[in-house]
Scaffold this active site. Structure first.
Site, mmCIF file in Angstrom:
data_model
loop_
_atom_site.group_PDB
_atom_site.id
_atom_site.type_symbol
_atom_site.label_atom_id
_atom_site.label_comp_id
_atom_site.label_asym_id
_atom_site.label_seq_id
_atom_site.Cartn_x
_atom_site.Cartn_y
_atom_site.Cartn_z
ATOM 1 N N GLU A 93 -7.965 3.860 -1.083
ATOM 2 C CA GLU A 93 -8.465 4.037 0.278
ATOM 3 C C GLU A 93 -8.700 5.514 0.598
ATOM 4 O OE1 GLU A 93 -5.926 1.852 2.929
ATOM 5 O OE2 GLU A 93 -6.725 2.818 4.723
ATOM 6 N N LYS A 136 0.860 -1.198 0.000
ATOM 7 C CA LYS A 136 0.000 0.000 0.000
ATOM 8 C C LYS A 136 0.883 1.230 0.000
ATOM 9 C CE LYS A 136 -2.628 2.132 3.787
ATOM 10 N NZ LYS A 136 -3.604 1.820 4.856
ATOM 11 N N GLY A 168 -4.253 -0.597 10.196
ATOM 12 C CA GLY A 168 -3.250 -0.492 11.246
ATOM 13 C C GLY A 168 -3.078 0.966 11.625
ATOM 14 N N ASP A 179 -3.505 4.881 -0.524
ATOM 15 C CA ASP A 179 -4.280 5.465 0.577
ATOM 16 C C ASP A 179 -4.021 6.965 0.623
ATOM 17 O OD1 ASP A 179 -5.625 6.117 2.894
ATOM 18 O OD2 ASP A 179 -4.488 4.766 4.205
ATOM 19 N N ASP A 188 -11.956 4.058 5.070
ATOM 20 C CA ASP A 188 -11.267 3.880 6.348
ATOM 21 C C ASP A 188 -11.877 4.896 7.318
ATOM 22 O OD1 ASP A 188 -9.467 4.209 8.486
ATOM 23 O OD2 ASP A 188 -7.663 4.144 7.277
ATOM 24 N N LYS A 230 -10.704 -0.822 11.557
ATOM 25 C CA LYS A 230 -9.704 -0.566 12.594
ATOM 26 C C LYS A 230 -10.432 -0.654 13.928
ATOM 27 C CE LYS A 230 -6.573 2.345 9.917
ATOM 28 N NZ LYS A 230 -6.212 3.739 9.577
HETATM 29 O O1 OSB Z 1 -4.775 5.420 7.098
HETATM 30 O O2 OSB Z 1 -4.247 3.408 7.367
HETATM 31 C C1 OSB Z 1 -4.081 4.595 7.653
HETATM 32 C C2 OSB Z 1 -1.113 4.932 10.042
HETATM 33 C C3 OSB Z 1 -1.566 5.948 10.846
HETATM 34 C C4 OSB Z 1 -2.770 6.532 10.590
HETATM 35 C C5 OSB Z 1 -3.559 6.083 9.525
HETATM 36 C C6 OSB Z 1 -3.120 5.050 8.714
HETATM 37 C C7 OSB Z 1 -1.871 4.492 8.959
HETATM 38 C C8 OSB Z 1 -1.278 3.457 8.133
HETATM 39 C C9 OSB Z 1 -0.244 2.580 8.787
HETATM 40 O O3 OSB Z 1 -1.498 3.328 6.962
HETATM 41 C C10 OSB Z 1 -0.652 1.179 8.923
HETATM 42 C C11 OSB Z 1 0.310 0.439 9.818
HETATM 43 O O4 OSB Z 1 1.306 -0.052 9.296
HETATM 44 O O5 OSB Z 1 0.058 0.373 11.039
HETATM 45 MG MG MG Z 2 -6.112 4.436 5.757
#
Ligand code: OSB
Ligand code: MG
Length: 369
Positions: A213, A161, A290, A188, A238, A262
């Protein structure tokens, strides 16, 4: 079951490399870890909010206050049948789901330990191993990005991603596709665009992305529905999905075809399960997002992602991608085929390394009846 005691602490953990998204750069995490006690058992939860209110409204310091002054006191000493009722204890709090989820998820861990079963089993999980992807932050140059991708693919990750933002989008994705025409690739935007960017977003269709995303505003599903009508690439929401009600409305409008779950964003395991079930019954794929979690949050994500609807690779990757030393033992490891194998120990299945935790703790608070 009654929660008798809640210990909260803030830990500071430097990231092994800065992580940049369209809303900012993170170099180190300030994370709230929660430990709940009931009848000789304990359970662990992690508050997944960022340091500042840029991903959503929550931030470490606001979550601390919500936990200490509201969610904690509302939970302490209240009789509940089980963890499915834990969220309702704090339900009068509006928003602040990541703070609420820290306690809710800890109670799930506690209950699994009380029953002597792994959390994935208590949740009704079925997958023995979960497919893993990586989220790669914005890089200065395409060359630096390509190097990171090469490294992650060599480690076995099943999906890459890319974070995008205005000025680092079409050309950057094209450079990646030229080098890797076949890999499972997603992008994303973390809400960096508006409908005025629809033409550029439409052009991304040529790269055969698995999904795009959250391209538009964090609190929007109307414009996402308009954009989805114009795109061949599935939109995955998300930020916009906080509950099963949000999922229902977004799908009804056609605002997305995939949902990222999440745990913190949706207030914990109970609501995550409702979203998973709602989507599974409608053949809408979900996957675990994440939030740069430390080991406790990561372990909860792994348990969640064993549930049958989690058919796409999650942003759940190895501890060592984030930390020189995690707060759990063993640390989370990823197999050469890009999976994480579920644990057979009770609860989240990983021991919290309390010596390590003490080392990185900067403040504590205890809530008792
Ligand atoms: O949008 O998925 C997201 C990290 C912090 C805030 C938002 C996002 C993210 C990530 C990291 O994309 C995902 C990870 O490796 O924990
Ligand atoms: Mg995201």
């Amino acid at each position: 079951m009654k929660i008798e005691r809640i210990e909260m602490r803030e830990i500071r953990l430097p990231l092994v490399a800065p992580f940049e998204t369209s809303f900012g750069v993170t170099t180190g995490r300030r994370i709230i870890i929660v430990k709940v006690y009931s009848e000789g058992q304990t359970g662990w939860g992690e508050c997944t909010c960022n340091e500042g209110p840029f991903y959503n409204h929550e931030a470490t310091d606001t979550a601390w206050i919500v936990l200490r002054d509201f969610a904690g006191p509302y939970t302490i000493g209240r009789e509940i049948e089980g963890p499915a009722e834990a969220g309702a204890l704090t339900g009068r709090i509006r928003g602040n789901r990541m703070a609420r989820a820290a306690i809710e998820t800890a109670i799930w861990d506690l209950e699994a330990k009380r029953q002597g079963v792994p959390l994935w089993k208590l949740l009704g999980g079925t997958f023995e191993e979960i497919p893993c992807g990586v989220s790669i932050g914005l890089q200065e140059t395409d060359a630096a990005l390509l190097k990171k991708i090469e490294h992650e693919l060599k480690s076995g990750y099943q999906r890459i991603k890319l974070k995008i933002k205005p000025g680092r989008d079409y050309e950057m994705v094209r450079a990646v596709r030229q080098e890797y025409p076949e890999i499972a690739l997603t992008v994303d935007a973390n809400s960096a665009y508006t409908l005025e960017d629809a033409e550029m977003l439409r052009r991304l269709d040529e790269f055969g992305l698995m999904l795009i995303e959250q391209p538009l505003a964090y609190d929007d599903i109307i414009d996402h529905a308009e954009l989805q009508r114009q795109l061949a690439t599935p939109i995955c929401l998300d930020e916009s999905i906080l509950s099963v009600a949000d999922a229902r409305k977004a799908l009804q409008l056609g605002a997305c075809r995939i949902i990222n779950i999440k745990l913190g964003r949706v207030s914990g395991h109970f609501e995550a399960q409702r979203i998973e079930k709602f989507c599974r019954e409608r053949a809408i794929p979900v996957w675990s997002g994440g939030m740069l979690e430390a080991g406790v949050g990561r372990a909860h994500n792994i348990a969640m992602a064993t549930q049958a609807g989690f058919v796409l690779p999650g942003d759940v990757s190895a501890s060592k991608r984030y930390w020189t030393q995690d707060i759990i033992s063993p640390e989370v490891e990823v197999t050469p085929r890009g999976t994480i194998i579920r644990r057979s120990e009770p609860g989240i299945g990983y021991e919290v390394n309390e010596a390590r935790l003490d080392e990185v703790t900067v403040r504590r608070e205890t809530i008792v009846a």
